[in-house]
Enzyme design. Structure first.
Site, PDB file in Angstrom:
ATOM      1  CD  GLU A 183      15.787  15.223  45.771  1.00  0.00           C
ATOM      2  OE1 GLU A 183      16.562  16.087  46.175  1.00  0.00           O
ATOM      3  OE2 GLU A 183      15.716  14.887  44.575  1.00  0.00           O
ATOM      4  CG  ASP A 192      19.982  14.121  36.998  1.00  0.00           C
ATOM      5  OD1 ASP A 192      19.596  14.169  35.815  1.00  0.00           O
ATOM      6  OD2 ASP A 192      20.967  14.767  37.410  1.00  0.00           O
ATOM      7  CE  LYS A 216      20.493  22.318  41.959  1.00  0.00           C
ATOM      8  NZ  LYS A 216      20.410  23.071  43.219  1.00  0.00           N
ATOM      9  CG  ASP A 267      17.354  22.941  45.919  1.00  0.00           C
ATOM     10  OD1 ASP A 267      17.860  22.901  44.786  1.00  0.00           O
ATOM     11  OD2 ASP A 267      18.020  23.027  46.960  1.00  0.00           O
ATOM     12  CG  ASP A 283      25.303  26.411  44.571  1.00  0.00           C
ATOM     13  OD1 ASP A 283      26.494  26.180  44.833  1.00  0.00           O
ATOM     14  OD2 ASP A 283      24.374  26.080  45.315  1.00  0.00           O
TER      15      ASP A 283
END
Ligand SMILES: *[C@@H]1O[C@H](CO)[C@@H](O)[C@H](O)[C@H]1NC(C)=O
Ligand SMILES: *[C@@H]1O[C@H](CO)[C@@H](O)[C@H](O)[C@H]1NC(C)=O
Length: 744
Positions: free
Chosen positions: A114, A143, A282, A306, A445
């Site tokens: 990312e 993280d 997460k 996100d 989630d």
């Protein structure tokens, strides 16, 4: 009289029933009748015991029963569809000066998968919401514990001083700088303001990319901010202390943009990681964010996005608040979920990434029964409900008015926040259980949203005219399949756990809502019936043994009706949701691949886990793009490339159907009564032909391509051999009895 008009309740949002519900209900009843006839046929004509066909018949019937029941479940997400719309001007009239604080959480996990530049574009788009800046706080949880991400965020904090005034002044959309600049074509003449902001952005981009390439931060930058010294004691991303850096403190007068307006608070967090503590992926990051934010800004509303999903609509916060702040109905709403939308998807969406019918049809259907699931991004929560509070009928929320930040200097806040993100903090607490996001589930989630709904809350699904959040879709087949493996696996685990809609939800949820959840939670076991359909009818075709009614038989009609009606409806729904014909066809292919590969692996892994053989892992989907891969993606050429066992299975089944069709047709041609045979094998021929047509890209990838995205030769060999073996084994098993059947 004056009093009564004054008391009149004018809602902040509106709920409308979807059109065509009656027509849909009538139509589904006709399909239901067809299904019932199929069942009757299977029962009446069940082969006697001792007949070799009996086992196959029973299994096929089992698969048909499964599909029927599953179809019945999918009715629940279409039966009671609703749409919501909001009245933002009323919100503004009533509450403009009493709007609550909103804390925005963005999670990133790995700076190579990312890229920091993408992350800060998301952050900048969120900071630029059309909302009072002093009430907005943006938190980045890293993280990956990467100094590069921290550096990019620091650069973004400088750039925001120019970017936010620019967004306000020209009222631009979208407010992610990269996305905005890409909408401006090169040919139009540009204002000096545009040129200067673009120049600043390019400089920032260059700085970040240079640092990323070097893999370290230039020395002269290190001295700019005290935060960099934290990395002196970081030994690895998996072993370091908590880092909390408040880059912009929205309380203090020096946090102003170039126009003298306040900036949103901006916080960098990298929670403590130690090798001997489980970090819970997460969910763990989100829980640390909940605690740290409660110490810094304590906004009563939390938005979770996100890191690859930028805001495409600067009014999303206001839309969400129309639901949460509605005087009559707002008090029972726990969260407002936006659909997951994507940018840069090719016209016919070869990997079905848009999940078009889910977001355009099904989630609105769940909303009719008590709300959509929480899908991990684009979701506004009330802080209390996320922290485990139960719904109490008649209780009203008092929004914290004004904006009382925690006292203390930035340094003090950082110090007190650090403790909250340490490994040992959660020990012996209910975090990850009753409080915050739930641990030990690959889809943290969905299970968290379900628990909230079981505590009595409802949720709301909102599909705005201009999409709220746009992400990057997976652009290879493997990414898509791996992502769905994780989802199907996690969903199935929820169903089997004590937190499922059929266990914990029993008596707490509406039946329609439980059924709607099962549509997703049963994805994984769905593979079995599909595999059966892909293997048994073709193998019988190969041997010339019919297992469906022949064309001239009256029992053929219900089969024909159900097949045609169900597929036409699916096509209709897809086109109405904005898709293309080719897109629908692609979606059928992905439907098949997911069941052959993702769900099968998800199912097997869940079973292994139940038996205690396997442990959880979390696969992040890569968001960096190989130029070759993206070229093929743009041309809508399917990307295989890797030697994944998933591809072996897909290719094996494709080959199996190909052999069966060839073998079956050969029989028809050489048989003296060819037409009669064809008539009785018609449905099997049709099934295999469709499977083959759907699999055309697979044969292409195996035999007719030589780019890097083709199916590797080893996979081709393995799957061809497996298909031949399957055909042979089955022949031997059948051989002994088949001739009996012909004699009859
Ligand atoms: C995003 O916002 C733009 C306006 O800025 C709009 O034209 C577009 O339809 C939205 N959605 C997508 C998927 O781009
Ligand atoms: C979208 O596509 C364009 C052109 O194909 C490309 O330049 C851009 O980087 C892509 N954006 C993302 C977010 O992948």
């Amino acid at each position: 009289m004056g009093a009564s008009t004054h008391d009149e309740y004018i809602p902040l949002f509106e709920t409308k029933q979807a059109k065509g519900r009656t027509a849909f209900r009538l139509f589904s009843s006709s399909i239901f009748a067809g299904i019932a006839l199929i069942w009757i046929y299977r029962l009446i004509y069940m082969p006697k015991s001792g007949d070799s066909l009996r086992l196959a018949w029973i299994m096929l019937f089992g698969a048909e029963v499964w599909f029927s029941l599953y179809w019945f479940l999918t009715l629940s997400v279409r039966w009671n569809r609703i749409h919501r719309s909001t009245f933002k001007s009323r919100l503004s009239q009533r509450y403009e000066h009493k709007l609550p604080g909103v804390d925005i959480f963005v999670c990133t996990a790995d700076p190579t998968i990312e890229p920091p530049l993408m992350v800060i574009n998301t952050i900048l788009s969120l900071m630029a919401y059309d909302y009072p800046s002093e009430k907005l706080s943006v938190y980045l949880s890293d993280d990956g514990g990467s100094v590069l991400t921290f550096y990019a965020l620091l650069e973004a904090s400088y750039f925001s001083k120019h970017w936010l005034p620019y967004c306000r002044k020209f009222n631009i959309e979208p407010r992610s700088p990269a996305a905005y600049f890409s909408t401006i074509s090169n040919s139009v003449s540009k204002s000096t303001e545009f040129l200067s902001i673009k120049k600043l952005y390019d400089e920032m981009e260059l700085n970040i990319e240079t640092a990323t390439k070097l893999g370290r931060i230039p020395n002269e930058v290190r001295t700019q901010h005290k935060g960099f010294s934290e990395w002196d004691s970081v030994s690895s991303p998996r072993d370091h202390q908590t880092i909390v850096q408040i880059l912009i403190d929205g309380r203090v007068p020096n946090a102003l943009d170039t126009e003298g307006c306040t900036l949103p608070t901006l916080v960098y967090l990298s929670r403590e990681k130690r090798p001997n503590y489980h970090h819970n992926f997460k969910a763990g990051a989100m829980n640390a964010l909940i605690r740290v934010s409660s110490n810094v800004s304590d906004g009563p509303v939390i938005l979770n996005v996100d890191c690859d999903m930028y805001s495409n609509n600067s009014e999303s916060v206001r839309d969400a608040l129309c639901f949460l702040m509605d005087e009559q109905k707002g008090h029972e709403i726990a969260f407002v979920q936006y659909p997951q939308c994507f940018t840069n998807v090719t016209e016919n969406d070869i990997y079905g990434s848009l999940l078009r019918t889910i977001s355009k049809v099904e989630l609105g259907g769940m909303d009719g029964y008590g709300g959509p699931p929480y899908i991990g991004t684009g979701c506004f929560h009330r802080r209390e409900t996320l922290c485990g509070e139960k719904y109490v009928k008649g209780r009203k929320f008092e929004w914290k008015i004004g904006f009382k930040r925690k006292e203390g200097s930035v340094i003090e806040l950082e110090e007190t926040s650090k403790m909250l993100a340490n490994c040992i903090y959660e020990k012996g607490t209910q975090w990850g259980n009753e409080i915050g996001l739930k641990y030990d589930c690959p889809v943290e989630d969905v299970i968290t949203g379900l628990l909230i709904q079981c505590r009595g809350w409802i949720s709301v699904f909102f599909y705005p005219e201009r999409e709220g959040f746009l992400g990057v879709p997976p652009n290879t087949l493997l990414q898509t399949l791996v992502q769905h493996k994780r989802w199907s696996e996690g969903d199935f685990q929820i169903l089997l756990s004590k937190y499922g809609p059929l266990t914990n939800g029993l008596g707490r949820m509406k039946i329609g809502h439980q059924m709607a959840y099962c549509v997703y939670l049963l994805w994984a076991p769905n593979c079995l019936a599909t595999l059966f359909f892909l293997i048994v009818p073709p193998l019988h075709l190969l041997k010339g043994v019919p297992i469906f009614p022949k064309v001239s038989c009256q029992w053929f009609l219900p089969f024909a009706y159900v097949i045609i009606a169900a597929n036409s409806y699916s096509l209709f729904e897809f086109i109405v949701s904005g898709g293309t014909l080719k897109g629908w066809w692609n979606e059928q292919r992905i439907w098949l691949f997911k069941r052959e590969a993702s769900y099968l692996f998800g199912f097997i892994e869940t079973m292994l886990k139940l038996l205690g053989f396997a442990k959880s892992a979390f696969d992040i989907t890569a968001k960096v793009v190989d130029p070759d891969v993206s070229q093929r993606y743009e041309k809508e050429i399917m990307e295989f490339g890797a030697s994944s066992p998933m591809f072996t299975i897909i290719a094996t089944l494709a080959m199996l159907n190909l052999f069966s069709l060839i073998g079956g047709l050969k029989r028809v041609i050489t048989d003296l009564e060819g037409w009669t045979l064809l008539e009785s094998l018609f449905l099997q021929v049709l099934l295999s032909s469709i499977v083959i047509l759907i699999n055309l890209p697979v044969y292409q990838g195996m035999f007719f391509r030589n780019d890097m995205g083709r199916i590797p030769s080893l996979v081709t060999i393995k799957s061809t051999v497996s298909a031949i073996l399957l055909c042979m084994i089955y022949s031997i098993v059948l051989e002994s009895n088949v001739h009996l059947l012909y004699l009859n």
